[in-house]
Design an enzyme around this catalytic site. Structure first.
Site, PDB file in Angstrom:
ATOM      1  N   ALA A  67       5.801  56.124  -0.456  1.00 15.93           N
ATOM      2  CA  ALA A  67       6.735  56.568  -1.487  1.00 15.93           C
ATOM      3  C   ALA A  67       5.964  57.266  -2.600  1.00 15.93           C
ATOM      4  O   ALA A  67       4.746  57.127  -2.727  1.00 15.93           O
ATOM      5  CB  ALA A  67       7.501  55.376  -2.041  1.00 15.93           C
ATOM      6  N   GLY A 110       6.560  53.705   2.898  1.00 10.98           N
ATOM      7  CA  GLY A 110       7.805  54.376   3.250  1.00 10.98           C
ATOM      8  C   GLY A 110       7.654  55.307   4.428  1.00 10.98           C
ATOM      9  O   GLY A 110       8.614  55.526   5.172  1.00 10.98           O
ATOM     10  N   GLU A 113       7.980  53.143   7.386  1.00  9.94           N
ATOM     11  CA  GLU A 113       9.388  52.737   7.476  1.00  9.94           C
ATOM     12  C   GLU A 113      10.269  53.875   7.983  1.00  9.94           C
ATOM     13  O   GLU A 113      11.197  53.660   8.765  1.00  9.94           O
ATOM     14  CB  GLU A 113       9.868  52.244   6.110  1.00  9.94           C
ATOM     15  CG  GLU A 113       9.248  50.901   5.722  1.00  9.94           C
ATOM     16  CD  GLU A 113       9.493  50.524   4.272  1.00  9.94           C
ATOM     17  OE1 GLU A 113       9.789  49.351   4.012  1.00  9.94           O
ATOM     18  OE2 GLU A 113       9.366  51.409   3.387  1.00  9.94           O
ATOM     19  N   GLU A 133       2.207  48.113   0.541  1.00  9.54           N
ATOM     20  CA  GLU A 133       2.853  47.920  -0.756  1.00  9.54           C
ATOM     21  C   GLU A 133       2.293  46.725  -1.528  1.00  9.54           C
ATOM     22  O   GLU A 133       2.255  46.739  -2.759  1.00  9.54           O
ATOM     23  CB  GLU A 133       4.370  47.734  -0.561  1.00  9.54           C
ATOM     24  CG  GLU A 133       5.108  48.975  -0.102  1.00  9.54           C
ATOM     25  CD  GLU A 133       5.200  49.099   1.415  1.00  9.54           C
ATOM     26  OE1 GLU A 133       6.047  49.860   1.886  1.00  9.54           O
ATOM     27  OE2 GLU A 133       4.414  48.421   2.121  1.00  9.54           O
TER      28      GLU A 133
END
Length: 259
Positions: A67, A110, A113, A133
């Site tokens: 992210a 992300g 993901e 993370e």
């Protein structure tokens, strides 16, 4: 339609669309606008009858390195609720056509993901997967603890999530996270090869079969079997079913029309 952070080729090959994440200087970090553009592109391609399979890729250095932390750093829980950024992920998940992630370099946070949100993953030998993370004081929030655990099992998922450990493409393949590993220069070609195989099948059967496989991860066995049987019966309402069985009997290649 023109986008700022993604490139879309609706007919990269016959019946195959290509979406390329296009923030190379940021290693394709996933900011809010990129995700909204990706959702919009997938919704458009889902409605395009000429498209039967979709590939999402980045570049050789990164599929997506995570992210956009600069965009997230100062946000509060209320900000995140107002933005409702995971609604975008939920909508991407609802894409009815098969989506293949073509991954080279980093697929982290992300990015990992997003790859797992796709239906299949083809990776280069240099690909790295991880949910780091925890190293910045948070945890996965877009499905990392759930889809990763379902893909690789509790032990490896727990290690990756709690330590931020990366795994190689070879390790990801051995753990069942990805479909195949190929040399760096061939990862996109291999994704197109897989997409071509999928696109040659009946679009209706592909859609119903995808729904049924995904249902296996969301329900118990009996409910999943009921759903599968319902979709199996539905395939017999299509012209593709008649064409497929007729072609088999006549020992020729079927010509599926998606009707």
């Amino acid at each position: 339609m023109n986008y700022e952070f993604i490139l879309v080729d609706e007919q990269a090959q016959p019946h195959i669309a290509l979406i390329r994440l296009n923030r190379p200087k940021e290693l394709n970090a996933l900011n809010l606008q990129l995700m909204l553009e990706l959702k919009s592109a997938l919704q458009s391609l889902d409605q395009n009858d000429a498209v039967r399979c979709i590939i999402i890729t980045g570049n050789e250095q990164a599929f997506a390195a995570g992210a956009d932390i600069k965009q997230m750093e100062s946000r509060t829980p209320v900000d995140l609720i107002k933005i409702d950024q995971f609604e975008t992920w939920d909508q991407i998940r609802k894409t009815s056509k098969p989506v293949i992630a073509a991954v080279s370099g980093f697929a982290l946070g992300g990015g990992c993901e997003l790859a797992m949100l796709c239906d299949m993953i083809v990776a280069s030998e240099s690909a790295k997967f991880g949910q780091p993370e925890i190293k910045i004081g948070i945890m996965p929030g877009a499905g990392g603890t759930q889809r990763l655990t379902r893909a690789v099992g509790k032990a490896l998922a727990m290690e990756m999530v709690l330590t931020g450990k990366f795994i190689s493409a070879q390790e990801a393949h051995a753990a069942g996270l990805i479909n195949r590993v190929v040399p760096d220069e061939l990862y996109l070609d291999e994704a197109f090869k897989l997409a071509k195989e999928v696109a040659a099948m009946s679009p209706i059967s592909i859609r119903l079969a995808k729904e049924s496989v995904l249902k296996a991860f969301e329900t118990g066995l009996q409910e999943g079997l009921f759903f599968e049987r319902k979709n199996f019966y539905l395939t017999f309402t299509s012209e593709d079913q008649k064409e497929g069985m007729k072609a088999f009997i006549e020992k020729r290649k079927p010509d599926f029309k998606g009707v």
